[in-house]
Design an enzyme around this catalytic site. Structure first.
Site, PDB file in Angstrom:
ATOM      1  N   ARG A  54       0.858  -1.171   0.000  1.00  0.00           N
ATOM      2  CA  ARG A  54       0.000   0.000   0.000  1.00  0.00           C
ATOM      3  C   ARG A  54       0.903   1.233   0.000  1.00  0.00           C
ATOM      4  O   ARG A  54       2.107   1.124   0.162  1.00  0.00           O
ATOM      5  CB  ARG A  54      -0.943  -0.013   1.211  1.00  0.00           C
ATOM      6  CG  ARG A  54      -0.247  -0.494   2.474  1.00  0.00           C
ATOM      7  CD  ARG A  54      -0.756   0.131   3.703  1.00  0.00           C
ATOM      8  NE  ARG A  54      -0.601   1.571   3.675  1.00  0.00           N
ATOM      9  CZ  ARG A  54       0.564   2.194   3.842  1.00  0.00           C
ATOM     10  NH1 ARG A  54       1.697   1.532   4.026  1.00  0.00           N
ATOM     11  NH2 ARG A  54       0.631   3.515   3.794  1.00  0.00           N
ATOM     12  N   GLY A  55       0.266   2.410  -0.143  1.00  0.00           N
ATOM     13  CA  GLY A  55       1.054   3.639  -0.222  1.00  0.00           C
ATOM     14  C   GLY A  55       1.355   3.936  -1.681  1.00  0.00           C
ATOM     15  O   GLY A  55       1.662   3.028  -2.471  1.00  0.00           O
ATOM     16  N   ALA A  56       1.281   5.231  -2.023  1.00  0.00           N
ATOM     17  CA  ALA A  56       1.301   5.621  -3.440  1.00  0.00           C
ATOM     18  C   ALA A  56       2.509   5.083  -4.212  1.00  0.00           C
ATOM     19  O   ALA A  56       2.367   4.447  -5.262  1.00  0.00           O
ATOM     20  CB  ALA A  56       1.252   7.143  -3.523  1.00  0.00           C
ATOM     21  N   ARG A  97      -7.032  -0.118  -7.353  1.00  0.00           N
ATOM     22  CA  ARG A  97      -7.250   0.967  -6.371  1.00  0.00           C
ATOM     23  C   ARG A  97      -7.301   2.291  -7.136  1.00  0.00           C
ATOM     24  O   ARG A  97      -6.398   2.602  -7.902  1.00  0.00           O
ATOM     25  CB  ARG A  97      -6.125   0.992  -5.324  1.00  0.00           C
ATOM     26  CG  ARG A  97      -6.129  -0.259  -4.454  1.00  0.00           C
ATOM     27  CD  ARG A  97      -5.325  -0.053  -3.191  1.00  0.00           C
ATOM     28  NE  ARG A  97      -5.927   0.929  -2.320  1.00  0.00           N
ATOM     29  CZ  ARG A  97      -5.320   1.439  -1.236  1.00  0.00           C
ATOM     30  NH1 ARG A  97      -4.107   1.043  -0.925  1.00  0.00           N
ATOM     31  NH2 ARG A  97      -5.930   2.322  -0.477  1.00  0.00           N
ATOM     32  N   GLN A 210      -2.929   2.627   9.797  1.00  0.00           N
ATOM     33  CA  GLN A 210      -1.583   2.556   9.194  1.00  0.00           C
ATOM     34  C   GLN A 210      -0.553   3.310  10.030  1.00  0.00           C
ATOM     35  O   GLN A 210       0.631   2.987   9.998  1.00  0.00           O
ATOM     36  CB  GLN A 210      -1.599   3.129   7.763  1.00  0.00           C
ATOM     37  CG  GLN A 210      -2.340   2.285   6.747  1.00  0.00           C
ATOM     38  CD  GLN A 210      -3.767   2.763   6.571  1.00  0.00           C
ATOM     39  OE1 GLN A 210      -4.396   3.228   7.519  1.00  0.00           O
ATOM     40  NE2 GLN A 210      -4.303   2.646   5.370  1.00  0.00           N
ATOM     41  N   ASP A 251      -1.504  10.724  -2.047  1.00  0.00           N
ATOM     42  CA  ASP A 251      -1.739   9.678  -3.041  1.00  0.00           C
ATOM     43  C   ASP A 251      -1.939  10.267  -4.425  1.00  0.00           C
ATOM     44  O   ASP A 251      -1.763   9.574  -5.423  1.00  0.00           O
ATOM     45  CB  ASP A 251      -2.965   8.857  -2.621  1.00  0.00           C
ATOM     46  CG  ASP A 251      -2.707   8.241  -1.257  1.00  0.00           C
ATOM     47  OD1 ASP A 251      -2.150   7.146  -1.197  1.00  0.00           O
ATOM     48  OD2 ASP A 251      -3.019   8.900  -0.238  1.00  0.00           O
ATOM     49  N   ASN A 261      -5.147  12.772   0.143  1.00  0.00           N
ATOM     50  CA  ASN A 261      -4.375  11.923   1.072  1.00  0.00           C
ATOM     51  C   ASN A 261      -5.338  11.177   1.980  1.00  0.00           C
ATOM     52  O   ASN A 261      -6.561  11.353   1.907  1.00  0.00           O
ATOM     53  CB  ASN A 261      -3.395  12.778   1.880  1.00  0.00           C
ATOM     54  CG  ASN A 261      -2.350  11.933   2.591  1.00  0.00           C
ATOM     55  OD1 ASN A 261      -1.778  11.027   2.003  1.00  0.00           O
ATOM     56  ND2 ASN A 261      -2.116  12.182   3.864  1.00  0.00           N
ATOM     57  N   LYS A 262      -4.793  10.356   2.841  1.00  0.00           N
ATOM     58  CA  LYS A 262      -5.587   9.500   3.732  1.00  0.00           C
ATOM     59  C   LYS A 262      -6.669  10.305   4.448  1.00  0.00           C
ATOM     60  O   LYS A 262      -6.433  11.439   4.870  1.00  0.00           O
ATOM     61  CB  LYS A 262      -4.643   8.832   4.731  1.00  0.00           C
ATOM     62  CG  LYS A 262      -5.270   7.857   5.690  1.00  0.00           C
ATOM     63  CD  LYS A 262      -6.129   6.811   5.031  1.00  0.00           C
ATOM     64  CE  LYS A 262      -5.395   5.981   4.018  1.00  0.00           C
ATOM     65  NZ  LYS A 262      -6.290   5.066   3.269  1.00  0.00           N
TER      66      LYS A 262
HETATM   67  O1  MRU Z   1      -4.814   3.340   1.845  1.00  0.00           O
HETATM   68  P1  MRU Z   1      -3.321   3.417   1.867  1.00  0.00           P
HETATM   69  O2  MRU Z   1      -2.693   2.861   3.086  1.00  0.00           O
HETATM   70  O3  MRU Z   1      -2.698   2.937   0.587  1.00  0.00           O
HETATM   71  O4  MRU Z   1      -3.128   4.969   1.943  1.00  0.00           O
HETATM   72  C1  MRU Z   1      -2.140   5.593   1.330  1.00  0.00           C
HETATM   73  C2  MRU Z   1      -1.291   6.185   2.313  1.00  0.00           C
HETATM   74  O5  MRU Z   1      -0.422   5.521   2.828  1.00  0.00           O
HETATM   75  C3  MRU Z   1      -1.471   7.551   2.714  1.00  0.00           C
HETATM   76  O6  MRU Z   1      -2.542   8.213   2.224  1.00  0.00           O
HETATM   77  C4  MRU Z   1      -0.177   8.279   2.637  1.00  0.00           C
HETATM   78  O7  MRU Z   1      -0.229   9.335   3.511  1.00  0.00           O
HETATM   79  C5  MRU Z   1       0.188   8.768   1.275  1.00  0.00           C
HETATM   80  S1  MRU Z   1       0.821   7.544   0.254  1.00  0.00           S
HETATM   81  C6  MRU Z   1       2.469   7.721   0.468  1.00  0.00           C
END
Ligand code: MRU
Length: 371
Positions: A54-56, A97, A210, A251, A261-262
């Protein structure tokens, strides 16, 4: 970054078999460190969709390797069938996603690169090289983000003297969200390595936690002082001068500076604005969306399963188990991301430097994107 003293990236080709991609399966952190083999396009799609990765940045790198795996498994006797298989694999990956723009960026980069090869064999070797390039560039961009962001922390530290620099972060934009180093955490690691006194407030980041599970774990592995807090504490800390700077990841950020973002990031940015706390967003350029202007209207927001909100997972008697939080019949909504308008963002930390969160600022660092 190191895990129990050993250096890991988050994704790599298996040492004795480069037709297999290995990842750290993040669903098990922080209680177990599990490495998983990905061998088919279905494995890769499931790993992204079900958040083993996960994560961009890491989603992008995984998609890059996914296209390489697809090229290995694609039919080899006919170019049309090979191309159709690659087209379909790209579609499968892109559908996993919606919010992180790195996913589509990596798939399109693979398609563009492979188009330059004439024979199937050549296309496969281009796909391998491109996957490795995407991963290496992601790690290097994050390292550079650390170099540039360090100056912000250094300046605050000089002003505060012996006092720690208190940094608030949300979700996990650490090395586990990228190939290495992380985006939001890269300046923190750089400052800590330079023996600057830093302390990180880690938002737990409901519903998947997370922050509590992953950011806290990786900061701990690197020896960075940190404290996990519930998501709704940040405003209070800011009112009492206990946050010097906020740094988050993203993201998808528009070239006009709106930050997806999250979920919960927007509320923190509002509190930061009200309290005069600088709010920075760290991102490699692969997380910019160069096509859209209005983030609130145009960034697609992933909605995830309600069970993530209704249940919480934790360690009980040595086993990770889910526990029901809500009345069994209460419906729950699970919007996974929100958009922070550019007016609330102090600046963007990129691999090319720091800029204001607006079109002029972004294009001053990336002039080749001017139309
Ligand atoms: O849903 P996720 O865990 O894939 O979410 C993405 C993230 O980890 C966050 O939004 C993060 O702050 C940015 S992605 C590096």
């Amino acid at each position: 970054m190191n895990v129990n003293g050993k250096h890991y990236r988050t994704i790599w080709l298996k040492q004795d078999d480069d037709s297999v991609v290995q990842i750290i399966d993040q669903r098990h952190l922080p209680h177990e460190f599990v490495i998983e083999d990905l061998e088919t396009i279905e494995d890769v799609a499931a790993a992204i969709k079900d958040m083993h990765v996960r994560g961009a940045g890491l989603i992008g790198a995984t998609a890059g390797y996914g296209m390489y795996i697809a090229s290995l498994r694609a039919p080899k006797d006919d170019l049309t069938a090979f191309s159709a298989f690659m087209e379909e694999s790209g579609k499968i990956l892109k559908a996993t996603r919606p919010t992180a723009v790195n996913l589509a960026w990596a798939v399109d980069r693979q398609h563009d690169a492979m188009a330059a090869g004439e024979m199937i064999k050549e296309k496969v070797s281009i796909a391998k090289k491109t996957a490795i390039d995407i991963a290496n560039e992601d790690a290097e961009s994050c390292r550079m983000i650390g170099e540039h962001g360090l100056s912000l922390i250094e300046k605050i530290s000089q002003e505060k003297g012996d006092e720690p620099v208190n940094i608030l972060t949300h979700c996990n934009a650490g090395w586990l969200a990228f190939v290495d180093h992380g985006s939001a955490t890269a300046p923190i690691y750089a400052a800590h390595d330079k023996e600057i006194n830093v302390h990180v407030w880690v938002d737990e980041t409901r519903p998947r936690n997370q922050g509590a599970r992953i950011t806290a774990w990786e900061l701990g592995q690197h020896g960075v002082p940190h404290t996990v807090i519930p998501d709704n504490v940040g405003g209070h800390l800011m009112q009492h001068g206990m946050v010097d700077i906020m740094i988050t990841g993203t993201d998808r950020t528009t070239f006009t500076g709106d930050v997806g973002n999250k979920i919960g990031t927007y509320l923190k940015a509002l509190a930061a604005k009200d309290n005069g706390v600088p709010f920075y967003v760290a991102l490699p350029s692969s997380s910019f969306d160069w096509k859209i202007r209005d983030g609130v209207k145009e960034i697609p927001i992933e909605q995830r399963d309600a069970t993530e909100v209704k249940y919480i997972k934790g360690l009980y008697n040595g086993k990770v188990i889910p526990v029901l939080l809500t009345p069994i019949d209460s419906p729950a909504a699970n919007f996974a991301f929100d958009v922070t308008p550019s007016r609330l963002v102090t600046g963007l930390i990129t691999e090319r430097g720091i800029c204001p969160a607006n079109e002029k600022g972004v294009l001053s660092l990336f002039p080749e994107k001017k139309v």
